[in-house]
Design a protein around this motif. Structure first.
Motif, mmCIF file in Angstrom:
data_model
loop_
_atom_site.group_PDB
_atom_site.id
_atom_site.type_symbol
_atom_site.label_atom_id
_atom_site.label_comp_id
_atom_site.label_asym_id
_atom_site.label_seq_id
_atom_site.Cartn_x
_atom_site.Cartn_y
_atom_site.Cartn_z
ATOM 1 N N SER A 96 0.823 -1.204 0.000
ATOM 2 C CA SER A 96 0.000 0.000 0.000
ATOM 3 C C SER A 96 0.858 1.255 0.000
ATOM 4 C CB SER A 96 -0.904 -0.002 1.243
ATOM 5 O OG SER A 96 -1.610 1.217 1.332
ATOM 6 N N GLN A 97 0.383 2.288 -0.680
ATOM 7 C CA GLN A 97 1.006 3.610 -0.602
ATOM 8 C C GLN A 97 0.308 4.488 0.428
ATOM 9 O OE1 GLN A 97 2.112 5.846 -4.210
ATOM 10 N NE2 GLN A 97 1.180 4.166 -5.361
ATOM 11 N N LYS A 98 -0.859 4.065 0.917
ATOM 12 C CA LYS A 98 -1.677 4.889 1.810
ATOM 13 C C LYS A 98 -1.318 4.744 3.273
ATOM 14 C CE LYS A 98 -5.681 4.673 -1.233
ATOM 15 N NZ LYS A 98 -7.071 4.222 -1.350
ATOM 16 N N ARG A 99 -0.808 3.577 3.651
ATOM 17 C CA ARG A 99 -0.430 3.302 5.041
ATOM 18 C C ARG A 99 0.517 2.121 5.049
ATOM 19 N NH1 ARG A 99 -5.703 1.355 4.415
ATOM 20 N NH2 ARG A 99 -5.926 -0.860 4.833
ATOM 21 N N GLN A 100 1.145 1.859 6.186
ATOM 22 C CA GLN A 100 2.046 0.718 6.264
ATOM 23 C C GLN A 100 1.230 -0.575 6.263
ATOM 24 O OE1 GLN A 100 4.936 0.814 9.402
ATOM 25 N NE2 GLN A 100 6.053 2.513 8.492
ATOM 26 N N ARG A 101 1.149 -1.181 5.099
ATOM 27 C CA ARG A 101 0.423 -2.445 4.941
ATOM 28 C C ARG A 101 1.021 -3.213 3.764
ATOM 29 N NH1 ARG A 101 -4.045 -4.946 6.692
ATOM 30 N NH2 ARG A 101 -5.121 -6.352 5.284
ATOM 31 N N VAL A 102 1.513 -4.402 4.085
ATOM 32 C CA VAL A 102 2.077 -5.301 3.084
ATOM 33 C C VAL A 102 1.276 -6.588 3.146
ATOM 34 C CG1 VAL A 102 4.125 -6.639 2.404
ATOM 35 C CG2 VAL A 102 4.386 -4.292 3.281
ATOM 36 N N GLU A 103 0.754 -7.013 1.992
ATOM 37 C CA GLU A 103 -0.013 -8.258 1.918
ATOM 38 C C GLU A 103 0.766 -9.252 1.076
ATOM 39 O OE1 GLU A 103 -4.522 -7.261 1.569
ATOM 40 O OE2 GLU A 103 -3.348 -5.692 0.561
ATOM 41 N N CYS A 104 1.059 -10.390 1.654
ATOM 42 C CA CYS A 104 1.828 -11.423 0.979
ATOM 43 C C CYS A 104 0.938 -12.634 0.743
ATOM 44 C CB CYS A 104 3.046 -11.809 1.809
ATOM 45 S SG CYS A 104 4.024 -13.110 1.042
ATOM 46 N N SER A 150 12.156 -5.289 8.427
ATOM 47 C CA SER A 150 11.094 -4.566 9.118
ATOM 48 C C SER A 150 10.247 -3.824 8.095
ATOM 49 C CB SER A 150 11.675 -3.581 10.131
ATOM 50 O OG SER A 150 12.233 -2.472 9.469
ATOM 51 N N ILE A 151 8.991 -3.656 8.408
ATOM 52 C CA ILE A 151 8.114 -2.895 7.507
ATOM 53 C C ILE A 151 8.570 -1.437 7.435
ATOM 54 C CG2 ILE A 151 6.338 -2.223 9.184
ATOM 55 C CD1 ILE A 151 4.264 -3.061 6.965
ATOM 56 N N ASP A 152 9.193 -0.949 8.502
ATOM 57 C CA ASP A 152 9.716 0.419 8.500
ATOM 58 C C ASP A 152 10.778 0.619 7.416
ATOM 59 O OD1 ASP A 152 8.069 1.156 10.615
ATOM 60 O OD2 ASP A 152 9.592 0.740 12.142
ATOM 61 N N THR A 153 11.563 -0.407 7.140
ATOM 62 C CA THR A 153 12.582 -0.317 6.097
ATOM 63 C C THR A 153 11.937 -0.142 4.730
ATOM 64 O OG1 THR A 153 14.088 -1.685 7.396
ATOM 65 C CG2 THR A 153 14.531 -1.524 5.037
ATOM 66 N N ILE A 154 10.850 -0.850 4.468
ATOM 67 C CA ILE A 154 10.136 -0.741 3.194
ATOM 68 C C ILE A 154 9.564 0.664 3.012
ATOM 69 C CG2 ILE A 154 8.108 -1.563 1.903
ATOM 70 C CD1 ILE A 154 8.658 -4.340 3.221
ATOM 71 N N TYR A 155 9.097 1.252 4.115
ATOM 72 C CA TYR A 155 8.445 2.561 4.057
ATOM 73 C C TYR A 155 9.357 3.725 4.454
ATOM 74 C CZ TYR A 155 3.940 0.382 3.142
ATOM 75 O OH TYR A 155 2.912 -0.308 2.571
ATOM 76 N N GLN A 156 10.653 3.497 4.550
ATOM 77 C CA GLN A 156 11.580 4.563 4.925
ATOM 78 C C GLN A 156 11.451 5.744 3.967
ATOM 79 O OE1 GLN A 156 15.667 3.348 4.943
ATOM 80 N NE2 GLN A 156 16.361 5.213 5.917
ATOM 81 N N SER A 198 5.590 -4.538 12.139
ATOM 82 C CA SER A 198 5.785 -5.943 11.761
ATOM 83 C C SER A 198 7.156 -6.192 11.149
ATOM 84 C CB SER A 198 4.750 -6.371 10.720
ATOM 85 O OG SER A 198 3.455 -6.318 11.221
ATOM 86 N N GLU A 199 7.557 -7.463 11.219
ATOM 87 C CA GLU A 199 8.684 -7.941 10.439
ATOM 88 C C GLU A 199 8.089 -8.678 9.240
ATOM 89 O OE1 GLU A 199 12.734 -10.029 11.548
ATOM 90 O OE2 GLU A 199 11.110 -11.506 11.524
ATOM 91 N N VAL A 200 8.469 -8.260 8.051
ATOM 92 C CA VAL A 200 7.956 -8.865 6.818
ATOM 93 C C VAL A 200 8.844 -10.043 6.454
ATOM 94 C CG1 VAL A 200 7.486 -8.472 4.365
ATOM 95 C CG2 VAL A 200 7.039 -6.649 6.034
ATOM 96 N N TYR A 201 8.210 -11.189 6.148
ATOM 97 C CA TYR A 201 8.955 -12.383 5.766
ATOM 98 C C TYR A 201 8.567 -12.807 4.356
ATOM 99 C CZ TYR A 201 10.660 -17.179 5.627
ATOM 100 O OH TYR A 201 11.295 -18.345 5.261
ATOM 101 N N LEU A 202 9.558 -12.963 3.501
ATOM 102 C CA LEU A 202 9.355 -13.455 2.144
ATOM 103 C C LEU A 202 9.980 -14.843 2.066
ATOM 104 C CD1 LEU A 202 10.224 -10.186 0.184
ATOM 105 C CD2 LEU A 202 7.962 -11.021 0.895
ATOM 106 N N ALA A 203 9.145 -15.861 2.140
ATOM 107 C CA ALA A 203 9.615 -17.245 2.189
ATOM 108 C C ALA A 203 10.283 -17.679 0.887
ATOM 109 C CB ALA A 203 8.441 -18.176 2.509
ATOM 110 N N SER A 204 9.834 -17.136 -0.239
ATOM 111 C CA SER A 204 10.365 -17.554 -1.541
ATOM 112 C C SER A 204 11.861 -17.313 -1.659
ATOM 113 C CB SER A 204 9.640 -16.834 -2.666
ATOM 114 O OG SER A 204 9.778 -15.432 -2.530
ATOM 115 N N ILE A 205 12.361 -16.308 -0.936
ATOM 116 C CA ILE A 205 13.800 -16.005 -0.961
ATOM 117 C C ILE A 205 14.389 -16.013 0.444
ATOM 118 C CG2 ILE A 205 13.767 -14.771 -3.168
ATOM 119 C CD1 ILE A 205 13.669 -12.135 -1.541
#
Length: 196
Positions: free
Chosen positions: A139-147, A177-183, A165-172
């Motif tokens: 999302s660009q509107k708020r901190q929200r990542v859907e996997c 942290s979600i904060d890193t994605i939205y820095q 949250s800590e975001v986990y991508l199992a495929s890799i």
């Protein structure tokens, strides 16, 4: 984003030839070509953060990371999309220079103009990729990542991540942290611009 539909059917081969020469990107869906719109600052910042965060991890595991300039080809549906971020760990993809057919991870940054399509038809199309293990919507509107993660039975299971949250991508096998994605992303309540 799909912004502009062409009037005439063209073959995949014609599309690829025209796309090589085009100053703007187009997605190809079953004979129809769609021009892509530009991106907002938030969209670009999120993509840059993802690339910066994922690059060393992915390359250290024998995979390759691609940004929005690399096409994902879905043979079974006669489609070419430009995902915001895509990762392939499949040796077969090394044979293709302007497209990838075997990604394990695809990430799209949502906008008002594309969210319904990204969640609906585009997700259904991406599911045709047998190697795809995760489809991530940001999302660009708020901190929200859907996997959306494909499980052992072939079903897509949703895991949502929100602020703190800590975001986990199992495929890799990657965590951040979600904060890193939205820095450096500034959330606005009234953005009247058309977004990518």
């Amino acid at each position: 984003m799909i912004a502009n539909k062409s009037q005439n059917y063209i073959s995949p081969e014609e599309y690829l030839k025209l796309e090589e020469l085009s100053p703007i990107k187009h997605e190809y869906i079953r004979g129809e070509v769609y021009a892509m719109a530009g991106a907002t600052e938030s969209h670009v910042t999120i993509c840059v953060n993802l690339v910066k965060t994922l690059t060393d991890h992915v390359r250290g595991n024998g995979c390759n990371l691609y940004t929005g300039d690399m096409k994902a080809r879905i043979d079974t549906a006669s489609i070419y999309y430009y995902p915001d971020v895509m990762v392939s760990c499949d040796e077969r993809d090394k044979a293709f220079k302007s497209l990838k057919k075997y990604p394990c991870l695809i990430i799209e940054v949502l906008s008002d103009g594309t969210e319904g399509f990204d969640r609906g038809d585009k997700f259904a199309d991406y599911q045709e990729l047998e190697t795809l293990q995760e489809y991530v919507l940001i999302s660009q509107k708020r901190q929200r990542v859907e996997c959306f993660r494909r499980n052992a039975e072939g079903l897509w299971v949703l895991t949502s991540y929100t602020q703190g949250s800590e975001v986990y991508l199992a495929s890799i096998d990657f965590r951040t942290s979600i904060d890193t994605i939205y820095q450096a992303v500034v959330f606005t309540t009234n953005d009247s611009e058309i977004e990518n």
